[in-house]
Structures are given as structure tokens and as C-alpha cells.
Design a protein around this motif. Sequence first.
Motif: not given
Length: 159
Positions: A96-104, A116-132
Amino acid sequence: MRILDRYQCGPLAPMAGWQPDRTVILAVRALLTDILEGFAEDILPGECDLPDGIGAVVTCDRPGGVMRPVVYVRADQPTGLRADLWGFCTALAVLACEGRFSLPAGECLFIGNERSPVRRVGAALLGALILQWLGRKPGDCDFPIYTWAGQAGTPRAAA
């Protein structure tokens, strides 16, 4: 094949081996505050009146014109769920801070606590990889995102 199966080794393997959830939570918070110069806080019971089913709040702050990630996670949830929320919310706030996700400006996103399981590229995958990378075997790291429905007092799914 789950998308996380592709990232089990290499540069995204745990940098210091597998760690307890509490250690990973502290590492994610340090990433937010020390490296990204953002803000990370627990929401203590009774401190904020969030509806049931909401596990975290994400926004961006703009001190001095620079966007900084801001994450609040409820402290009264199981540690494993909190760890996954910290990873997902950190990724979402950064996007959101980088403007890749809309947050007014000045608005918050409310994050549900149903994984729910990670199924695509986005915040869920990035978050899972940070945790890993910080030492947690990520599980289901995708969460519903809600915005507030004006004065009605009920969250609604974000687009």
C-alpha cells in the motif's frame, strides 16, 4: 501444488533456521519499525472496539511526506494466527505504501482472522515468504480484507 512449495529453499529459506512463533513475531515487528521505519503495535483486549472476526488493522502514515507502513494486530489471538497476520499485514502495508495496493490517504484496512491458502502472487505470498525467511513455516497466509462501511459500523469486503 501449493504456490509456497516453490519457495522452500534458496534465498528464501530461513536465515537462522526455524524459530518459535513469538521470535518470528518480534522479528517481523523489528522489520516494520527498524528497517521500514514504520509502526507496529499489538491491540490489547479492551483497548479498541473491533468487531468479532477482525484480527488486524493496516494503514500508511505520511510523516514528512514519506509513506510508512502501520500495522496493528490483536494480541488476544493464538500465537500462530498472530504470526501469520503479522506477515500478511506487513506485506499489505508495504504494498500500500508503494502504491501497489489502493489505500486512500488516512483510511484503514481491516483484516479478517480467517486464513486461507496462498494461491497467487500478492500480499499473501509476500507475507508468507517474509515469515519463512524469518524462520516460520508459513501455513495459510491469505486473509480477507475489509474496509469500513461508513456509519453502519460493519466491515465490508474490499475490492
